[in-house]
Each structure stands twice: as structure tokens, then as C-alpha cells.
Enzyme design. Structure first.
Site, PDB file in Angstrom:
ATOM      1  N   ARG A 106     -31.872  36.754  86.995  1.00 43.02           N
ATOM      2  CA  ARG A 106     -33.151  35.899  86.910  1.00 43.02           C
ATOM      3  C   ARG A 106     -33.867  36.241  85.890  1.00 43.02           C
ATOM      4  O   ARG A 106     -33.988  37.624  85.648  1.00 43.02           O
ATOM      5  CB  ARG A 106     -34.203  36.147  88.160  1.00 43.02           C
ATOM      6  CG  ARG A 106     -35.644  35.821  87.996  1.00 43.02           C
ATOM      7  CD  ARG A 106     -36.313  35.694  89.228  1.00 43.02           C
ATOM      8  NE  ARG A 106     -36.104  34.558  89.936  1.00 43.02           N
ATOM      9  CZ  ARG A 106     -36.591  33.912  90.931  1.00 43.02           C
ATOM     10  NH1 ARG A 106     -37.823  34.578  91.418  1.00 43.02           N
ATOM     11  NH2 ARG A 106     -35.997  32.915  91.672  1.00 43.02           N
ATOM     12  N   HIS A 133     -33.473  26.025  87.596  1.00 41.63           N
ATOM     13  CA  HIS A 133     -33.188  26.947  88.956  1.00 41.63           C
ATOM     14  C   HIS A 133     -32.445  26.175  89.737  1.00 41.63           C
ATOM     15  O   HIS A 133     -32.558  25.762  91.031  1.00 41.63           O
ATOM     16  CB  HIS A 133     -34.724  26.989  89.157  1.00 41.63           C
ATOM     17  CG  HIS A 133     -34.812  27.972  90.417  1.00 41.63           C
ATOM     18  ND1 HIS A 133     -33.628  28.862  91.050  1.00 41.63           N
ATOM     19  CD2 HIS A 133     -35.838  28.166  91.349  1.00 41.63           C
ATOM     20  CE1 HIS A 133     -34.559  29.473  91.763  1.00 41.63           C
ATOM     21  NE2 HIS A 133     -35.470  29.115  91.976  1.00 41.63           N
ATOM     22  N   GLN A 136     -31.773  26.960  93.655  1.00 39.39           N
ATOM     23  CA  GLN A 136     -32.935  26.270  94.395  1.00 39.39           C
ATOM     24  C   GLN A 136     -32.581  24.930  94.755  1.00 39.39           C
ATOM     25  O   GLN A 136     -32.687  24.677  95.963  1.00 39.39           O
ATOM     26  CB  GLN A 136     -34.106  26.385  93.544  1.00 39.39           C
ATOM     27  CG  GLN A 136     -35.448  25.572  94.317  1.00 39.39           C
ATOM     28  CD  GLN A 136     -35.956  26.498  95.391  1.00 39.39           C
ATOM     29  OE1 GLN A 136     -36.258  27.564  95.382  1.00 39.39           O
ATOM     30  NE2 GLN A 136     -36.026  25.871  96.629  1.00 39.39           N
ATOM     31  N   ASP A 228     -44.568  22.005  92.774  1.00 43.94           N
ATOM     32  CA  ASP A 228     -44.228  23.192  92.591  1.00 43.94           C
ATOM     33  C   ASP A 228     -45.680  23.894  91.552  1.00 43.94           C
ATOM     34  O   ASP A 228     -46.465  22.905  91.447  1.00 43.94           O
ATOM     35  CB  ASP A 228     -43.142  23.635  91.592  1.00 43.94           C
ATOM     36  CG  ASP A 228     -42.733  25.139  91.376  1.00 43.94           C
ATOM     37  OD1 ASP A 228     -43.265  25.845  92.055  1.00 43.94           O
ATOM     38  OD2 ASP A 228     -41.989  25.339  90.183  1.00 43.94           O
ATOM     39  N   CYS A 267     -40.480  24.707  96.307  1.00 45.02           N
ATOM     40  CA  CYS A 267     -39.559  25.893  96.196  1.00 45.02           C
ATOM     41  C   CYS A 267     -40.190  27.262  96.862  1.00 45.02           C
ATOM     42  O   CYS A 267     -39.477  28.033  97.122  1.00 45.02           O
ATOM     43  CB  CYS A 267     -39.194  25.879  95.030  1.00 45.02           C
ATOM     44  SG  CYS A 267     -40.397  26.269  93.840  1.00 45.02           S
ATOM     45  N   ARG A 295     -31.923  28.457 101.013  1.00 37.92           N
ATOM     46  CA  ARG A 295     -31.314  29.509  99.993  1.00 37.92           C
ATOM     47  C   ARG A 295     -30.029  30.323 100.284  1.00 37.92           C
ATOM     48  O   ARG A 295     -29.143  30.661  99.771  1.00 37.92           O
ATOM     49  CB  ARG A 295     -32.744  30.168  99.355  1.00 37.92           C
ATOM     50  CG  ARG A 295     -33.815  29.487  98.771  1.00 37.92           C
ATOM     51  CD  ARG A 295     -33.287  28.758  97.591  1.00 37.92           C
ATOM     52  NE  ARG A 295     -32.886  29.608  96.616  1.00 37.92           N
ATOM     53  CZ  ARG A 295     -33.673  30.415  95.744  1.00 37.92           C
ATOM     54  NH1 ARG A 295     -34.846  30.324  95.766  1.00 37.92           N
ATOM     55  NH2 ARG A 295     -33.085  31.128  94.830  1.00 37.92           N
TER      56      ARG A 295
HETATM   57  N1   CP Z   1     -37.996  29.872  95.139  1.00 33.66           N
HETATM   58  C1   CP Z   1     -37.908  30.944  94.751  1.00 33.66           C
HETATM   59  O1   CP Z   1     -37.071  31.120  93.919  1.00 33.66           O
HETATM   60  O2   CP Z   1     -38.545  32.101  95.240  1.00 33.66           O
HETATM   61  P1   CP Z   1     -38.607  33.509  94.829  1.00 33.66           P
HETATM   62  O3   CP Z   1     -39.313  33.641  93.352  1.00 33.66           O
HETATM   63  O4   CP Z   1     -39.411  34.420  95.948  1.00 33.66           O
HETATM   64  O5   CP Z   1     -37.133  33.996  94.683  1.00 33.66           O
HETATM   65  N1  NVA Z   2     -41.389  27.269  88.593  1.00 31.60           N
HETATM   66  C1  NVA Z   2     -41.477  28.562  89.311  1.00 31.60           C
HETATM   67  C2  NVA Z   2     -40.534  28.650  90.359  1.00 31.60           C
HETATM   68  C3  NVA Z   2     -40.630  29.856  91.126  1.00 31.60           C
HETATM   69  C4  NVA Z   2     -39.723  30.104  92.179  1.00 31.60           C
HETATM   70  C5  NVA Z   2     -41.428  29.642  88.276  1.00 31.60           C
HETATM   71  O1  NVA Z   2     -40.766  29.554  87.363  1.00 31.60           O
HETATM   72  O2  NVA Z   2     -42.141  30.606  88.426  1.00 31.60           O
END
Ligand code: CP
Ligand code: NVA
Length: 307
Positions: A106, A133, A136, A228, A267, A295
Site C-alpha cells: 500500500r 485500488h 477493493q 467513498d 469501500c 476483501r
Molecule cells: N477499504 C480499505 O482498503 O480499507 P482499509 O484502508 O482499512 O484497508
Molecule cells: N480513497 C480512499 C480509499 C481508502 C480505502 C483513500 O485512498 O484514502
């Protein structure tokens, strides 16, 4: 054709039949887990998980997923590793590849995850970048199949800030034959580059893809409404953006303009009373916690095929 060894960084790198294999494997492993059938197919395998940003779902679902598959996952953060002291992504990728069978990351810049895939000799999984992502959206598509039976021909409407999640929706859902609408205020619509790529996919797969600036128009005929956060991780907050996006809030009135049996997705993490109301999130149309659960299953499907 085998998916073994393939990295999953960007869903547009895949054909429909390949995403189908991931989804089917995810559904199959979910059934096995629910029935208590053993599926420890990755005994002795290890996953390195690099987290440059916070996470609840991604971290826990990947780690638990590896355990359920008989393998093991390592949680790595910049502060506890040499990444935080400037060791390069390329060197890190080469070293982790000598110990582990798969790397999940990440990151902030998308080039950090493509860099891992370039220099690593094991498959790399994008666990969220500023741009995309993918995992997701694989879980989301499993959830849509569970609630609506199929993907092809369904209309998914993403309402809110155009971000990594909406970018991956434009790719993954289009590849799987869904009609995609992005409802975003002016100034917060998808980038030219992402839109161009998704438009090519939409032509290839014979689906519709549109961007509209009015939330009521966007959700007309929607089978799925998705939203989101206003501010993704790493983004600076501004009152101007908040005001623009409040007009796109997913609330009871907006949901009432879609199909009667529309499902509402997010998400997570959610910012209640901002991008969606608690009334909707905890209401009868919401499937947000099924999404979160999936997930685990979707990612097990991915790991099982690429490792
Ligand atoms: N939806 C998602 O990726 O959640 P987290 O940021 O908790 O991993
Ligand atoms: N768009 C959000 C998704 C989190 C899972 C972010 O990048 O923070």
C-alpha cells in the site's frame, strides 16, 4: 492460461476471463471456508506486506487470508524497516523476493508499486496506491454478484470524489461488462488519462461509460450506488472541496432516485454524515459490511492463483 506469477497492480492489465478466474476462485474459497473445509494450499508460503499508509481491512484481510491458506504474512512499515531510512523500492523488492513468495504493498505514488513489480521477481499485489485500488474492486464485484446475481449489464454509479477507488471501478467493472457512471462535481472528475484508458476498455467490451456532474442524473436507473471519502489518504483537506462534494452525498433522497432494489456500497472507512448518511449506511440497501468481508475471500482467490 495460468495466472501464476502475475502481478496485480492495475486491473486494465487483465482480460475478462482472467478476472473471472479470480472471482470464481474467491467464491469457491469463500464456500470452502464457510463449510469449514480445509484449503491450506499455500503451506510454507510467505507474503511481505508493505504499508506506507494506514489500513484496517487490507492489512487484516491479507494477513488472515494467508493464514487460512496455510501460509504466513509479515507486516512491514517504513518506520520499522530500512525503507524509512531511504533504501530504495528497487533494492527492497529484490531482497524481499529472495525470502517471500509474494509482495503486497500500500503506497502513495503509483510508481512505487510498479517499481516493486519491476524489480521484484515474485508477484506484486497493489493494496492501494494514490491511483488505483484493484483488490477493493475485485471484492466489490464478488459482492455485486452475490446480491444481484451477475455483473454484465448492471449499472454501477460512483458518486463523489474521483479517486483510486473510482478509477479501479472504471476499469474492473467495465472489463466485466458493467455500465459505469461517474457522478462527480466539476474539478473532481477522473483524469484525462484514466478516462481515456477506461473508454478504450468500454469500447472493447461494449459497455457504457459516462461522467456526469449532477448526482440526481447520475443515479437514474442505478443497480449499484457507490461512494467513498471526500479526502483520500495523503490529500489536503479544503472547505471548497467539501462543499462541492456535500452536494453529492449519498442520502435517502438520492437513493430514492435509483432502482427500488439498488444496493449501496462503500469501500470503508466511511465518514458518516459526509459522503453518506448513517441512515443509508445502516439501512436496507447497504451492503458495505459484505463488501468488507469479501476483501478476505477475493484476495484469497487472487493469492491462490498468482502464488
Ligand atoms: N477499504 C480499505 O482498503 O480499507 P482499509 O484502508 O482499512 O484497508
Ligand atoms: N480513497 C480512499 C480509499 C481508502 C480505502 C483513500 O485512498 O484514502
Amino acid at each position: 492460461m495460468s495466472l501464476r506469477g502475475k502481478s496485480i497492480v492495475d486491473l486494465s492489465d487483465f482480460e475478462r476471463f482472467e478476472l473471472r478466474q479470480f472471482l470464481d476462485t474467491g467464491h469457491d474459497l469463500k464456500r470452502k471456508q464457510k463449510r469449514g473445509e480445509p484449503h491450506e494450499i499455500l503451506k510454507g508460503k510467505s507474503m511481505a506486506m508493505i504499508f506506507m499508509k494506514s489500513s484496517t481491512r487490507t492489512r487484516v484481510s491479507f494477513e488472515v487470508g494467508m493464514t487460512q491458506l496455510g501460509g504466513h504474512a509479515l507486516y512491514l512499515q517504513p518506520s520499522g524497516t530500512q525503507l524509512g531510512r531511504g533504501e530504495t523500492i528497487g533494492d527492497t523488492a529484490q531482497v524481499l523476493s529472495r525470502y517471500c513468495d509474494v509482495i503486497m504493498a500500500r503506497v502513495f505514488g503509483h510508481d512505487e508499486v510498479t517499481g516493486l513489480a519491476k524489480y521484484g521477481t515474485v508477484p506484486v499485489i497493489n493494496g492501494l496506491s494514490d491511483l488505483l485500488h484493484p483488490c477493493q474492486i475485485m471484492a466489490d464485484m464478488m459482492t455485486i454478484e452475490e446480491h444481484r446475481g451477475n455483473l454484465e449489464g448492471q449499472k454501477i454509479v460512483y458518486v463523489g470524489d474521483s479517486n483510486n477507488v473510482s478509477n479501479s471501478i472504471m476499469q474492473g467493472c467495465t472489463i466485466m461488462g458493467m455500465d459505469v457512471t461517474i457522478g462527480s462535481p466539476k474539478g473532481y472528475t477522473p483524469s484525462e488519462e484514466i478516462l481515456k484508458k477506461a473508454t478504450q476498455l468500454s469500447k472493447k467490451y461494449g459497455t457504457t461509460l459516462e461522467v456526469v456532474n449532477n448526482p440526481d442524473d447520475a443515479v437514474k436507473g442505478a443497480d449499484v450506488i457507490y461512494t467513498d471519502t471526500f479526502f483520500s489518504m495523503g490529500q489536503e483537506k479544503s472547505k471548497e472541496k467539501e462543499d462541492a462534494l456535500m452536494a453529492f452525498q449519498v442520502n435517502k433522497a438520492l437513493v430514492g432516485k435509483a432502482k427500488d432494489d439498488v444496493i449501496v456500497m462503500h469501500c470503508l472507512p466511511a465518514h458518516r454524515e459526509e459522503e453518506l448518511t448513517s441512515e443509508v449506511m445502516d439501512g436496507p440497501h447497504s451492503v458495505v459490511f459484505d463488501q468488507a468481508e469479501n476483501r478476505l475471500h477475493a484476495q484469497k482467490g487472487i493469492i491462490a492463483l498468482i502464488v
